[in-house]
Write a protein that holds these residues in place. Sequence first.
Motif, short mmCIF file in Angstrom:
data_model
loop_
_atom_site.label_atom_id
_atom_site.label_comp_id
_atom_site.label_asym_id
_atom_site.label_seq_id
_atom_site.Cartn_x
_atom_site.Cartn_y
_atom_site.Cartn_z
N UNK A 1 -8.44 12.44 77.01
CA UNK A 1 -7.70 13.30 76.09
C UNK A 1 -6.55 13.99 76.82
N UNK A 2 -5.41 13.96 76.19
CA UNK A 2 -4.23 14.59 76.78
C UNK A 2 -4.05 15.97 76.15
N UNK A 3 -4.08 17.00 76.96
CA UNK A 3 -3.88 18.35 76.46
C UNK A 3 -2.43 18.74 76.65
N UNK A 4 -1.91 19.46 75.67
CA UNK A 4 -0.53 19.89 75.72
C UNK A 4 -0.46 21.35 76.10
N UNK A 5 0.41 21.67 77.01
CA UNK A 5 0.56 23.04 77.47
C UNK A 5 1.84 23.69 76.95
N UNK A 6 2.48 23.08 75.98
CA UNK A 6 3.71 23.65 75.44
C UNK A 6 3.39 24.90 74.63
N UNK A 7 4.25 25.89 74.74
CA UNK A 7 4.01 27.15 74.03
C UNK A 7 4.11 26.97 72.52
N UNK A 8 4.92 26.02 72.07
CA UNK A 8 5.03 25.80 70.63
C UNK A 8 3.74 25.27 70.03
N UNK A 9 2.93 24.59 70.84
CA UNK A 9 1.65 24.09 70.33
C UNK A 9 0.64 25.21 70.13
N UNK B 1 2.66 27.75 66.92
CA UNK B 1 2.86 27.21 65.59
C UNK B 1 1.68 26.36 65.14
N UNK B 2 1.42 26.31 63.82
CA UNK B 2 0.35 25.45 63.31
C UNK B 2 0.69 23.98 63.52
N UNK B 3 -0.35 23.17 63.63
CA UNK B 3 -0.12 21.75 63.83
C UNK B 3 0.16 21.08 62.49
N UNK B 4 0.73 19.91 62.55
CA UNK B 4 1.02 19.06 61.39
C UNK B 4 2.09 19.63 60.47
N UNK C 1 9.09 27.26 60.89
CA UNK C 1 8.61 28.57 61.32
C UNK C 1 9.66 29.29 62.16
N UNK C 2 10.41 28.54 62.94
CA UNK C 2 11.49 29.15 63.72
C UNK C 2 12.55 29.73 62.79
N UNK C 3 12.88 29.01 61.73
CA UNK C 3 13.87 29.53 60.78
C UNK C 3 13.33 30.74 60.03
N UNK C 4 12.04 30.79 59.75
CA UNK C 4 11.45 31.97 59.11
C UNK C 4 11.54 33.19 60.02
N UNK C 5 11.27 33.00 61.30
CA UNK C 5 11.35 34.11 62.26
C UNK C 5 12.79 34.59 62.40
N UNK C 6 13.73 33.66 62.49
CA UNK C 6 15.15 34.03 62.60
C UNK C 6 15.61 34.74 61.34
N UNK D 1 -2.13 31.53 57.78
CA UNK D 1 -2.23 32.80 57.05
C UNK D 1 -1.25 33.83 57.62
N UNK D 2 -1.08 33.81 58.93
CA UNK D 2 -0.14 34.73 59.57
C UNK D 2 1.29 34.46 59.10
N UNK D 3 1.68 33.19 59.08
CA UNK D 3 3.03 32.85 58.65
C UNK D 3 3.20 33.03 57.14
#
Length: 103
Positions: A2-10, A13-16, A22-27, A83-85
């Motif tokens: 299994x490959x784990x991702x260490x990116x902060x966006x993972x 942000x929710x997957x799929x 979400x970036x545009x909502x925050x901006x 739910x947060x977003x």
Amino acid sequence: MSKTSNRITDTIFPKDLPNGLFISLIIACLLLGLASLRHGTDLQGWLNVIENWLLMLLILPTATATVALPFKYRDPTFELKLAYYLGMFVAFLFTIAKLRYWR
């Protein structure tokens, strides 16, 4: 293996779902919070901006995610990030209505 991702966006942000959404909502929330500067750019104007940012980016989304906690306990696949977003989007709509009707 299994490959784990260490990116902060993972982790943020929710997957799929597209991260750009979400970036545009925050901006949009950050830019809408600057609308309080229409009363002036003195200390009171910047305090209103910080208040709007806290309301849109922290208080209402956290309250929405807290209310959604029983759904997480009932269904382990439920993502609290969604739910947060959702709370952030509701706060965005509330702020638009506030700017329109409160003078």
